[in-house]
Design a protein around this motif. Sequence first.
Motif, mmCIF file in Angstrom:
data_model
loop_
_atom_site.group_PDB
_atom_site.id
_atom_site.type_symbol
_atom_site.label_atom_id
_atom_site.label_comp_id
_atom_site.label_asym_id
_atom_site.label_seq_id
_atom_site.Cartn_x
_atom_site.Cartn_y
_atom_site.Cartn_z
ATOM 1 N N GLY A 77 -5.873 -4.333 3.795
ATOM 2 C CA GLY A 77 -5.063 -3.652 2.786
ATOM 3 C C GLY A 77 -4.405 -2.386 3.304
ATOM 4 O O GLY A 77 -3.220 -2.145 3.054
ATOM 5 N N PHE A 78 -5.156 -1.568 4.051
ATOM 6 C CA PHE A 78 -4.574 -0.343 4.600
ATOM 7 C C PHE A 78 -3.473 -0.662 5.607
ATOM 8 O O PHE A 78 -2.469 0.055 5.688
ATOM 9 N N ALA A 79 -3.657 -1.726 6.395
ATOM 10 C CA ALA A 79 -2.610 -2.114 7.335
ATOM 11 C C ALA A 79 -1.377 -2.629 6.595
ATOM 12 O O ALA A 79 -0.239 -2.257 6.904
ATOM 13 N N LEU A 80 -1.603 -3.469 5.587
ATOM 14 C CA LEU A 80 -0.490 -4.070 4.859
ATOM 15 C C LEU A 80 0.352 -3.038 4.125
ATOM 16 O O LEU A 80 1.587 -3.086 4.166
ATOM 17 N N ILE A 81 -0.295 -2.094 3.443
ATOM 18 C CA ILE A 81 0.478 -1.172 2.621
ATOM 19 C C ILE A 81 1.417 -0.324 3.477
ATOM 20 O O ILE A 81 2.559 -0.055 3.082
ATOM 21 N N SER A 82 0.968 0.061 4.674
ATOM 22 C CA SER A 82 1.829 0.830 5.566
ATOM 23 C C SER A 82 3.002 0.000 6.057
ATOM 24 O O SER A 82 4.151 0.449 6.051
#
Length: 440
Positions: free
Chosen positions: A47-52
Amino acid sequence: MHNSIQGDEDFLTPSADAVVGATIDPTLAPDSGRKLTTSEKGRFAVGFALISILWATPFAMGSGVLLPQVFNTIPGVSAEAALGTMNSIGCVFALIANILFGALSDMSRFKLGKRTPWIVLGGIIGAVGFFIVFQSHTLWPIIVGWCIVQVGINCLIAPAVAVLSDRIPEATRATFSSLYGASMVVGTQLGNFIGSYFLKNASTGFAIGMVVFFFSGIVTVLVWPREASAASNRAERSWADVARSFIPPTKNCRDFYLALFGRLAFVLGCYMIIGYQLYILQKYCNMSDDVASSTMKVLAVITTITTILAAAVSGPLSDYLQRRKIIVAASSVVIAVGMLFPIFMPNAMGMYIYGALAGLGNGCYMSVDQALNVDVLPNGEEAGKDLGILNLSNTIGQVLAPVCTTAVIGIFGGYRMVFPGAIICLLLGTVFIMMIRKVK
């Protein structure tokens, strides 16, 4: 609005000792007072990778490639001045939105959680702004649309970054921060890469960006473990409270402000170059549009690879060593060294070397800086608000960068002296970071 998996229900039941446990045992999640399961760690990581990636890619496509090219085609408009005006005005909206939505998410009482609804709303607002931009053909409607994009981005990222403080154990915070930060750099380079394919067909590029923005928040909250209900949130909620959110912290905040000024100097130095890459290739390296497009593609690939390599090492290394400052400071120095090469090699090779070192530096910096910022917060109960204020450094840096770059070009008659100016900013940032006492 989530994918339920085994372990979610436990995650939704905060322990009475959560806050205390977070201070005693850095391996416990602050909101639940227990360790994350392997599945939860994986979902947070993705999720942290995707949102960026999902906000940085369309943002870079627009601000770094498509709009600079559009401004080149508007009669009677200075492209550099138009880009600077758009970024400066847009960043004012970003500044206000970041603090506002960070504070509103701190005080929210939604059953879906205090961060989740704002993250979804941010992606939708950003998509609306992108739609206005690609439907416009003159300067001021484009600027209006881009201001809405900035509001959407900050509605998305202010509560998303606060999740690091809310839900991620301190002992592994740098690892998750590295995924967020490095993915932002990857998204930026991916945006440059994709955008370069649409230099002659900007409308299609803008349409792609709009779709990506729309789903950015939705996809992220579906991937993350479900957030606990905020219906019983104890934070008071009034417009007076929101207004007070714009007041910076005044107690136990020395390191907070050093982190803010350190990041400000870093962002200013980086964006003096990043925001003008297309123009640097066209007007400093004397490339045609087609050659500049090809060079940007290669530059994006190089930077992405080195960013991923640096992030893969620096975040976990920071957690293992329990050191933040030295990694953040060293990364600024690496980028500064990279900026020396285009000064003496104003060609594609000079820019490629710069891109490789900038990727290494950015990968390290973005991996650890967000964890450092969480560690210097004066009050964990106001994480969204205070992280919003820390993010002023991003906003103000992006406002000042085009002003500084344009001023240097006006004084020295070209782009060569922009690089030394950016180097000075980066080195100044290392001084501020190394002065922090609270974080090792």
